[in-house]
Design a protein around this motif. Structure first.
Motif, PDB file in Angstrom:
ATOM      1  N   SER A  60     -49.372-116.371 -62.388  1.00  0.00           N
ATOM      2  CA  SER A  60     -48.537-115.276 -62.196  1.00  0.00           C
ATOM      3  C   SER A  60     -49.065-113.865 -62.366  1.00  0.00           C
ATOM      4  N   TRP A  62     -48.243-111.012 -62.844  1.00  0.00           N
ATOM      5  CA  TRP A  62     -48.236-110.161 -64.318  1.00  0.00           C
ATOM      6  C   TRP A  62     -48.966-110.658 -65.648  1.00  0.00           C
ATOM      7  N   ASN A  88     -41.857-116.951 -76.482  1.00  0.00           N
ATOM      8  CA  ASN A  88     -41.650-117.689 -75.153  1.00  0.00           C
ATOM      9  C   ASN A  88     -41.836-119.154 -75.482  1.00  0.00           C
ATOM     10  N   THR A 119     -34.355-118.277 -68.658  1.00  0.00           N
ATOM     11  CA  THR A 119     -35.099-117.578 -67.936  1.00  0.00           C
ATOM     12  C   THR A 119     -34.339-116.684 -66.814  1.00  0.00           C
ATOM     13  N   ASP A 120     -33.455-117.442 -66.251  1.00  0.00           N
ATOM     14  CA  ASP A 120     -32.448-116.942 -65.461  1.00  0.00           C
ATOM     15  C   ASP A 120     -31.660-115.689 -66.013  1.00  0.00           C
ATOM     16  N   PHE A 122     -32.115-114.234 -68.691  1.00  0.00           N
ATOM     17  CA  PHE A 122     -32.824-113.053 -69.364  1.00  0.00           C
ATOM     18  C   PHE A 122     -33.233-112.263 -68.375  1.00  0.00           C
ATOM     19  N   VAL A 123     -33.595-112.406 -67.068  1.00  0.00           N
ATOM     20  CA  VAL A 123     -34.025-111.542 -66.042  1.00  0.00           C
ATOM     21  C   VAL A 123     -32.513-110.785 -65.742  1.00  0.00           C
ATOM     22  N   ARG A 124     -31.431-111.644 -65.688  1.00  0.00           N
ATOM     23  CA  ARG A 124     -30.171-111.052 -65.439  1.00  0.00           C
ATOM     24  C   ARG A 124     -29.862-109.753 -66.477  1.00  0.00           C
ATOM     25  N   ASP A 126     -31.748-108.254 -68.395  1.00  0.00           N
ATOM     26  CA  ASP A 126     -33.087-107.565 -68.786  1.00  0.00           C
ATOM     27  C   ASP A 126     -32.788-105.903 -68.288  1.00  0.00           C
ATOM     28  N   ARG A 128     -34.613-103.582 -67.712  1.00  0.00           N
ATOM     29  CA  ARG A 128     -35.740-103.089 -66.432  1.00  0.00           C
ATOM     30  C   ARG A 128     -35.511-103.970 -65.241  1.00  0.00           C
ATOM     31  N   MET A 129     -35.221-105.072 -65.535  1.00  0.00           N
ATOM     32  CA  MET A 129     -35.019-105.926 -64.434  1.00  0.00           C
ATOM     33  C   MET A 129     -33.905-105.440 -63.331  1.00  0.00           C
ATOM     34  N   GLN A 130     -32.839-104.956 -64.118  1.00  0.00           N
ATOM     35  CA  GLN A 130     -31.537-104.566 -63.408  1.00  0.00           C
ATOM     36  C   GLN A 130     -31.978-103.251 -62.812  1.00  0.00           C
TER      37      GLN A 130
END
Length: 263
Positions: A60, A62, A88, A119-120, A122-124, A126, A128-130
């Motif tokens: 990764s 990051w 995690n 994970t999916d 969480f990304v949706r 979050d 910051r991700m949005q």
């Protein structure tokens, strides 16, 4: 020391325990390069010295730009004794995707205060991700509009400059569909050429950004094949859209008007 991601996760607890005692940290390879640190170097965190115990490598981008600090020391540094933000949980490879829901339910049953997310999800959820996604869509939309307007302007100018030629072709018997096909082919060729050149330019720029100190470790210096395909498809769509108005104007043009315009 250079650890892979899996080796780092499997590091024995004795090493981590020693890190708690003597103030050691582990750096991702990109972060280590930006800080010019190597194993054995001393790094100051909040005016306290820490020894770089090792440099790890992950798949990764990051994680390669991250730092691993023993939990107890991090809590002391940030004034959050006994507190954590995220945990995690890495599932075994034998667990299938449809079983993730049951794992989430079992974690929730441990403590009602826990909020486990796949994970999916969480990304949706979050922020910051949005925000990053919204900025990416806005930038892409502006780029598409600029590209469509630029193509339209180019093709419209081309049709206006060749009004007389179009009139001659119509006068000798060329049907409107054939002239429209010529204009469309020209627009598509320009769009394909622009897509290829733009893709090459983006790839070169990405390599430069990935190698710079300011953005190193934050960008993946490669462009996936599906991104190339989508880029070409979008370029073709813009080419067709930009040629639509010039095609309509050329098809409605009468030979006498076109020849008069040339005269």
């Amino acid at each position: 020391w250079l650890f892979t991601d899996y080796e780092m996760r499997a590091a024995d607890q004795e090493t981590i325990g020693n890190a708690d005692a003597i103030g050691q940290v582990f750096l991702g390879e990109n972060l280590a390069g930006r800080l010019d640190c190597e194993p054995g170097s001393t790094l100051n965190l909040f005016d306290e010295p820490f020894k770089v115990a090792g440099v790890f490598q992950s798949g990764s981008v990051w994680e390669n730009g991250s730092m691993i600090v023993p939990l107890q020391q991090l809590q002391e540094l940030t004034g959050r004794d006994g507190q954590i933000t995220y945990i995690n949980v890495v599932l075994d490879e034998s667990i299938e995707a449809i079983q993730v829901g049951s794992v989430v339910e079992r974690i929730t049953a441990v403590d009602a205060k826990l909020l486990p997310l796949a994970t999916d999800e969480f990304v949706r959820s979050d922020t910051r991700m949005q925000l990053a996604g919204a900025m990416a869509w806005m930038t892409s939309t502006i780029a598409l509009l600029v590209g469509a307007i630029g193509t339209l302007n180019t093709m419209m100018t081309s049709v206006l400059e060749r009004t007389g030629e179009i009139g001659i072709l119509r006068a000798i018997g060329w049907p409107a569909k054939r002239i429209a096909g010529v204009i469309l082919c020209e627009s598509v060729m320009l769009a394909l050429l622009a897509s290829v050149l733009g893709g090459i330019g983006a790839s070169v720029l990405l390599q430069l950004l990935a190698g710079s100190e300011a953005t190193g470790g934050m960008l993946q210096p490669t462009i996936a094949m599906n991104v190339w395909v989508r880029g070409v498809a979008v370029g073709l769509g813009i080419g067709i859209l930009g040629a639509s108005l010039p095609i309509w104007r050329a098809s409605q043009m009468r030979p006498t008007d076109a020849l008069r315009h040339q005269g």
